[in-house]
Design an enzyme around this catalytic site. Sequence first.
Site, short mmCIF file in Angstrom:
data_model
loop_
_atom_site.label_atom_id
_atom_site.label_comp_id
_atom_site.label_asym_id
_atom_site.label_seq_id
_atom_site.Cartn_x
_atom_site.Cartn_y
_atom_site.Cartn_z
N ARG A 100 19.90 -6.42 9.72
CA ARG A 100 20.81 -6.04 8.63
C ARG A 100 22.23 -5.73 9.10
NH1 ARG A 100 16.74 -1.84 5.89
NH2 ARG A 100 15.32 -3.32 4.89
N CYS A 131 15.77 -0.77 0.43
CA CYS A 131 15.50 -0.63 -1.02
C CYS A 131 16.46 0.34 -1.71
CB CYS A 131 14.05 -0.18 -1.22
SG CYS A 131 13.48 1.07 -0.07
N GLN A 158 12.37 9.26 -3.37
CA GLN A 158 11.75 7.97 -3.08
C GLN A 158 10.22 8.03 -3.11
OE1 GLN A 158 15.37 6.99 0.01
NE2 GLN A 158 13.54 5.73 0.19
N GLY A 162 7.32 3.08 -0.92
CA GLY A 162 8.36 2.72 0.04
C GLY A 162 7.83 2.72 1.47
N LYS A 216 20.80 4.08 7.14
CA LYS A 216 20.75 2.71 6.57
C LYS A 216 21.58 2.65 5.29
CE LYS A 216 16.08 1.71 8.21
NZ LYS A 216 14.67 1.68 7.84
N ARG A 237 11.45 12.02 0.28
CA ARG A 237 10.20 11.37 -0.19
C ARG A 237 9.54 12.32 -1.20
NH1 ARG A 237 9.25 6.31 0.68
NH2 ARG A 237 9.31 6.49 2.94
N HIS A 244 12.15 4.14 -6.88
CA HIS A 244 12.99 5.18 -6.28
C HIS A 244 14.06 5.61 -7.28
CE1 HIS A 244 10.99 4.23 -2.65
NE2 HIS A 244 11.90 3.52 -2.03
N ASN A 318 11.30 -0.18 -6.13
CA ASN A 318 11.62 -0.48 -4.72
C ASN A 318 10.91 -1.73 -4.20
OD1 ASN A 318 9.59 1.79 -5.14
ND2 ASN A 318 9.01 1.09 -3.08
N1 LIG Z 1 7.77 -0.89 0.73
C1 LIG Z 1 9.04 -1.01 0.33
O1 LIG Z 1 9.47 -0.49 -0.72
C2 LIG Z 1 10.00 -1.81 1.16
C3 LIG Z 1 11.28 -2.04 0.63
C4 LIG Z 1 12.21 -2.78 1.38
C5 LIG Z 1 11.84 -3.25 2.63
N2 LIG Z 1 10.61 -3.00 3.12
C6 LIG Z 1 10.28 -3.54 4.45
O2 LIG Z 1 9.33 -4.59 4.28
C7 LIG Z 1 8.43 -4.62 5.41
C8 LIG Z 1 6.99 -4.51 4.91
O3 LIG Z 1 6.83 -3.32 4.20
P1 LIG Z 1 5.53 -3.02 3.31
O4 LIG Z 1 5.87 -1.80 2.56
O5 LIG Z 1 5.05 -4.22 2.59
O6 LIG Z 1 4.45 -2.65 4.46
P2 LIG Z 1 2.86 -2.75 4.42
O7 LIG Z 1 2.33 -2.58 3.06
O8 LIG Z 1 2.40 -1.81 5.47
O9 LIG Z 1 2.56 -4.26 4.88
C9 LIG Z 1 2.79 -4.69 6.19
C10 LIG Z 1 2.44 -6.16 6.32
O10 LIG Z 1 2.76 -6.59 7.66
C11 LIG Z 1 1.62 -7.27 8.18
N3 LIG Z 1 1.58 -7.23 9.64
C12 LIG Z 1 1.34 -6.16 10.43
N4 LIG Z 1 1.30 -6.54 11.74
C13 LIG Z 1 1.53 -7.88 11.75
C14 LIG Z 1 1.59 -8.86 12.76
N5 LIG Z 1 1.42 -8.53 14.04
N6 LIG Z 1 1.86 -10.14 12.41
C15 LIG Z 1 2.03 -10.48 11.12
N7 LIG Z 1 1.95 -9.60 10.10
C16 LIG Z 1 1.72 -8.32 10.41
C17 LIG Z 1 0.46 -6.59 7.54
O11 LIG Z 1 -0.70 -7.40 7.69
P3 LIG Z 1 -2.20 -6.79 7.79
O12 LIG Z 1 -2.66 -6.60 6.37
O13 LIG Z 1 -2.96 -7.85 8.48
O14 LIG Z 1 -2.12 -5.51 8.53
C18 LIG Z 1 0.96 -6.47 6.11
O15 LIG Z 1 0.82 -7.71 5.45
C19 LIG Z 1 8.90 -3.49 6.33
O16 LIG Z 1 9.82 -4.02 7.25
C20 LIG Z 1 9.62 -2.55 5.38
O17 LIG Z 1 10.58 -1.75 6.03
C21 LIG Z 1 9.68 -2.30 2.42
#
Ligand SMILES: NC(=O)c1ccc[n+]([C@@H]2O[C@H](COP(=O)([O-])OP(=O)(O)OC[C@H]3O[C@@H](n4cnc5c(N)ncnc54)[C@H](OP(=O)(O)O)[C@@H]3O)[C@@H](O)[C@H]2O)c1
Length: 341
Positions: A100, A131, A158, A162, A216, A237, A244, A318
């Site tokens: 970013r 987000c 938030q 998130g 950020k 949080r 959020h 978010n």
């Molecule tokens: N949540 C939000 O509101 C939000 C908003 C903006 C940005 N983000 C960003 O988006 C990203 C994901 O967030 P999330 O909230 O969706 O997290 P999450 O629910 O914990 O999902 C994480 C994902 O990453 C996968 N993963 C973990 N280790 C991996 C590997 N070695 N190779 C390939 N895939 C792998 C997981 O797969 P498995 O199921 O196999 O573990 C799962 O599909 C983060 O960078 C976060 O900062 C999140």
Amino acid sequence: MSRINVGVVGATGAVGETFTNLLEERGFPVGEIRFFASQASLGRTRVFKGREIPIRVPEDGCFKGLDLVFFSSGDGISREWAPKAVADGAIAVDNSAAFRMNPEVALVVPEINADLLPPKGRPAIVANPNCSTIQLVVALKPLIERYGVQAVRVASYQSVSGAGRDGIEELFNSTRQALEGEEQETSAVFPAPIAFNCVPQIGSIDDQGFCSEEVKIMNETRKILRREIPVSAFTVRVPTLNAHAEAVWITLSKPAGSAKEIEDCLAGGEGLQVLRHGQRPAYPTQKTASGRDPVYVGRVRRDPDDSGTWLMWVVADNLRKGAALNGIQIAERIFDIQPRG
Ligand SMILES: NC(=O)c1ccc[n+]([C@@H]2O[C@H](COP(=O)([O-])OP(=O)(O)OC[C@H]3O[C@@H](n4cnc5c(N)ncnc54)[C@H](OP(=O)(O)O)[C@@H]3O)[C@@H](O)[C@H]2O)c1
């Protein structure tokens, strides 16, 4: 319309699932689709348009033939695999924080700086902002265009989504335990217990006392707005499930006559929905925004002790506008696609 071959890395996560649902919901012209996650998900499938698609793990050459790859697996995975997707000829839209603030990488909210997007056919990484940053800048934009800006302050509230799937699970489990009389002393996901509690820390705290989510918001807001203005953030949080909320103070450069004038200006902003003073409902909450696309604004008023400063309450989903929706809107601009509906 020509079809676009799409990859979703992190397809089993909270953001990845939202990407997949939105691709269908918005009628994105998907040709082939490939889903990626960790080793732990091998053997699982995800349904897309009624077809079961197996989950793969990223490996060399896995992006060949794809035009577009969405990354939502965290900073380390993006750092390693997004450049490989670009080398294989794809546009990589990255939801992590890995690129970013890289001056070579565009950090894009389409309503504001779509001019920085690469043309289709020129593989590149495009970074999706944090987000909390996205909903803030969408609300600031019409005011800044009309009145100019001197400073922005924001306090966030938030939701646990998130923090991904683990955050959602932690809220359910810890709330259940607390209701059964088993109060937790600590949390495996958050810096303090989240059930019936607010935690004034998101991410690690630096030497100045700011946590990484605050840094950020401050840095990304300046980069997206292309303005070196003071931005001060305080992130918290709260035990809500999704969306959020932000209390925002904006100090304008030119005077505005009334709260109605500010509401009218906001109502003309792209992607914004204004809930006006005196109407019902008078303001949005996390439940208003969850599962919906707009950035909602309400409770607009002037600071009585500082006539150039205006307060407002900004709420958005978010997982949608704060992550997957913004990413898909980036792709829609690059590939010149009109969303359905
Ligand atoms: N949540 C939000 O509101 C939000 C908003 C903006 C940005 N983000 C960003 O988006 C990203 C994901 O967030 P999330 O909230 O969706 O997290 P999450 O629910 O914990 O999902 C994480 C994902 O990453 C996968 N993963 C973990 N280790 C991996 C590997 N070695 N190779 C390939 N895939 C792998 C997981 O797969 P498995 O199921 O196999 O573990 C799962 O599909 C983060 O960078 C976060 O900062 C999140």
